[in-house]
Design a protein around this motif. Sequence first.
Motif, short mmCIF file in Angstrom:
data_model
loop_
_atom_site.label_atom_id
_atom_site.label_comp_id
_atom_site.label_asym_id
_atom_site.label_seq_id
_atom_site.Cartn_x
_atom_site.Cartn_y
_atom_site.Cartn_z
N GLY A 136 -107.05 -54.95 -35.10
CA GLY A 136 -105.92 -54.97 -35.20
C GLY A 136 -104.90 -54.90 -33.91
O GLY A 136 -105.44 -54.57 -32.77
N GLY A 137 -103.58 -54.77 -34.07
CA GLY A 137 -102.67 -54.73 -33.12
C GLY A 137 -102.69 -56.09 -32.27
O GLY A 137 -103.13 -57.00 -32.55
N ASP A 138 -102.27 -55.85 -30.94
CA ASP A 138 -102.28 -57.04 -30.00
C ASP A 138 -103.44 -57.01 -28.82
O ASP A 138 -103.32 -57.63 -27.99
CB ASP A 138 -100.81 -56.95 -28.95
N ARG A 139 -104.30 -56.49 -29.32
CA ARG A 139 -105.72 -56.59 -28.32
C ARG A 139 -106.58 -56.96 -29.07
O ARG A 139 -107.02 -57.00 -30.32
CB ARG A 139 -105.91 -54.90 -27.83
N ALA A 140 -107.79 -57.35 -28.32
CA ALA A 140 -108.95 -58.00 -29.00
C ALA A 140 -109.73 -57.00 -29.52
O ALA A 140 -109.92 -55.81 -29.26
CB ALA A 140 -109.89 -58.64 -28.07
N PRO A 141 -110.56 -57.40 -30.83
CA PRO A 141 -111.41 -56.35 -31.39
C PRO A 141 -112.67 -55.99 -30.49
O PRO A 141 -112.96 -56.91 -29.93
CB PRO A 141 -111.75 -56.98 -32.66
N TRP A 142 -113.28 -54.97 -30.66
CA TRP A 142 -114.47 -54.31 -29.97
C TRP A 142 -115.36 -53.70 -31.09
O TRP A 142 -114.75 -53.07 -31.74
CB TRP A 142 -114.20 -53.82 -28.57
N LYS A 143 -116.43 -53.66 -30.56
CA LYS A 143 -117.24 -52.80 -31.39
C LYS A 143 -118.64 -52.27 -30.54
O LYS A 143 -119.18 -52.80 -29.66
CB LYS A 143 -117.96 -53.59 -32.60
N VAL A 144 -118.99 -51.21 -30.52
CA VAL A 144 -120.24 -50.47 -29.79
C VAL A 144 -121.15 -49.75 -31.17
O VAL A 144 -120.36 -49.13 -32.12
CB VAL A 144 -120.00 -49.59 -28.93
N GLN A 145 -122.33 -50.18 -31.06
CA GLN A 145 -123.14 -49.51 -32.31
C GLN A 145 -124.69 -49.35 -31.69
O GLN A 145 -125.13 -49.95 -30.96
CB GLN A 145 -123.26 -50.36 -33.61
N GLY A 146 -125.20 -48.38 -32.16
CA GLY A 146 -126.56 -48.26 -32.16
C GLY A 146 -126.99 -46.79 -32.41
O GLY A 146 -126.22 -45.87 -32.42
N ALA A 147 -128.40 -46.32 -32.33
CA ALA A 147 -128.69 -44.90 -32.43
C ALA A 147 -128.37 -44.37 -31.09
O ALA A 147 -128.60 -44.92 -30.25
CB ALA A 147 -130.13 -44.89 -32.53
N VAL A 148 -127.72 -43.22 -31.39
CA VAL A 148 -127.31 -42.31 -30.17
C VAL A 148 -128.27 -42.35 -29.16
O VAL A 148 -128.06 -42.62 -27.91
CB VAL A 148 -126.54 -40.96 -30.44
N PRO A 149 -129.52 -41.97 -29.34
CA PRO A 149 -130.43 -41.83 -28.19
C PRO A 149 -130.77 -43.07 -27.47
O PRO A 149 -130.86 -43.21 -26.43
CB PRO A 149 -131.70 -41.42 -28.84
N ASP A 150 -130.56 -44.33 -28.31
CA ASP A 150 -130.72 -45.70 -27.62
C ASP A 150 -129.52 -46.32 -26.84
O ASP A 150 -129.81 -47.00 -25.84
CB ASP A 150 -131.00 -46.78 -28.65
N LEU A 151 -128.28 -45.64 -27.31
CA LEU A 151 -127.25 -46.00 -26.58
C LEU A 151 -127.17 -44.99 -25.05
O LEU A 151 -126.64 -45.60 -23.96
CB LEU A 151 -125.85 -45.45 -27.22
N MET A 152 -127.77 -43.95 -24.99
CA MET A 152 -127.70 -43.26 -23.91
C MET A 152 -128.70 -43.70 -22.80
O MET A 152 -129.74 -44.56 -22.93
CB MET A 152 -128.27 -41.77 -24.01
N PRO A 153 -127.91 -43.77 -21.56
CA PRO A 153 -128.67 -44.20 -20.36
C PRO A 153 -130.17 -43.16 -20.19
O PRO A 153 -130.03 -42.15 -20.53
CB PRO A 153 -127.76 -44.16 -19.05
N THR A 154 -130.95 -43.87 -19.64
CA THR A 154 -132.40 -42.99 -19.35
C THR A 154 -131.93 -41.57 -18.76
O THR A 154 -132.49 -40.39 -19.26
CB THR A 154 -133.44 -43.74 -18.46
N GLU A 155 -131.42 -41.60 -17.67
CA GLU A 155 -131.01 -40.43 -16.99
C GLU A 155 -130.36 -39.38 -17.89
O GLU A 155 -130.74 -38.08 -17.57
CB GLU A 155 -130.23 -40.60 -15.66
N VAL A 156 -129.74 -39.67 -18.78
CA VAL A 156 -129.17 -38.95 -19.73
C VAL A 156 -129.82 -38.44 -20.79
O VAL A 156 -130.14 -37.16 -20.99
CB VAL A 156 -127.82 -39.41 -20.30
N LYS A 157 -130.79 -39.15 -21.36
CA LYS A 157 -131.90 -38.76 -22.25
C LYS A 157 -132.99 -37.81 -21.78
O LYS A 157 -133.44 -36.99 -22.40
CB LYS A 157 -132.49 -40.04 -22.74
N GLU A 158 -133.19 -38.00 -20.50
CA GLU A 158 -134.24 -37.20 -20.11
C GLU A 158 -133.76 -35.85 -19.35
O GLU A 158 -134.76 -35.13 -19.00
CB GLU A 158 -135.07 -38.03 -18.70
N LEU A 159 -132.51 -35.54 -19.51
CA LEU A 159 -132.06 -34.42 -18.84
C LEU A 159 -132.70 -33.06 -19.93
O LEU A 159 -132.59 -33.38 -21.24
CB LEU A 159 -130.63 -34.28 -18.94
N HIS A 160 -132.99 -31.97 -19.14
CA HIS A 160 -133.62 -31.03 -20.08
C HIS A 160 -132.90 -29.70 -19.67
O HIS A 160 -132.41 -29.55 -18.49
CB HIS A 160 -135.08 -30.63 -19.79
N ALA A 161 -132.46 -28.47 -20.51
CA ALA A 161 -131.69 -27.42 -20.01
C ALA A 161 -132.39 -26.41 -20.86
O ALA A 161 -133.03 -26.83 -22.10
CB ALA A 161 -130.39 -27.61 -20.24
#
Length: 358
Positions: A136-161
């Motif tokens: 809607g509005g005056d811009r093109a539609p967009w969409k991002v979807q996926g399981a959260v762990p699958d969306l994360m880059p590897t370096e983010v998924k592998e972080l531990h604390a």
Amino acid sequence: MAPPAKRPRLWVPGIAWVSPELELQVGDHTGYAGSGERWSVSSCGHAGHITDWRHTAWIVERTALEGNVVKEHALIEPHTLLDPDDQPHARRWLEEQPLLCVSGAKANRLMAAGLRVYRVEHGVDADDHLVIEAAGGDRAPWKVQGAVPDLMPTEVKELHAVGEEPPERALFIDRLLLHLTRGKLREASVINAMNARRLVETGYGYRGATDGTAASIDRVQRDLKALDALFGQIYDRAKPERPDARRVKIEVTRAPDSAQELEIPIYGRCFRRPLREMTLRFDPTDDSTAYLIDGEPHDRLEIPEHPRWFVDRVQPWEPDLPEGLVPAKGGRTAARPWMALVLVGILVALMVLGWVLQ
């Protein structure tokens, strides 16, 4: 030599706020939620994460609600259910939220009327499945979807604390929202908008429900007593701090990317501790994890560096709850004395009955 005195905790909702972790945040999404038992009493105003959802939210910006849009489309504005004299602080909290959740059944009508409608969904079709889209509005539609762990880059998924979740993961969805919506949506403001809608319309968004069941005005007012009490103190305390808070917001907003320190009111200096840029990668042949612009699949999404600013030597401060609203263990409101006496009487009666039957 005595250590330098601690400075007051800045808490000016919608302008600038210092978190318990001493992070200095600015913007219209800041300072409207807290964590801990005192905040759990209220249906609104408690911090959370979209990953806790099993819901869908359809969202518009309040600034887009010009003219007769609210009336023409019968949009629910939660603040209108509160008397400004009886609960002025809770009403103000609701009215100041930058986002408004709308009926999913009306989303297409609102887009046809020229409004940009965002959809944020988690855990509806599958566990941990995230959908963020806009149309809607005056811009093109967009969409991002996926399981959260699958969306994360590897370096983010592998972080531990040890202890709390690393900020790269804890802020992942917030960074997605910030970048994709050009700063219009933040996780904190989305959570607040959803909590407000679920308060006045039970069941809204659950498992994708476009609407819910309207709550009574009495229930809405009752559930917001704690929020009114907490933010009455916050708003009063914020009055003399607003000029400094605005100056802090200007300095942080205008800070060049190369700046590592800034001179600001109250604290003297704040220090930059950014999160690095990250690249999300997508397989255009896999629909389960996708990034679409105007229906066309893309294979990557670049998320820029995320600046974070911190201060030091801050005097802790939290608003207090009135005695009648203080939560007992388990997060419920403390029982009144007469309730305790009734429960004791019932327990004694059951014990006597058991003895007689034996």
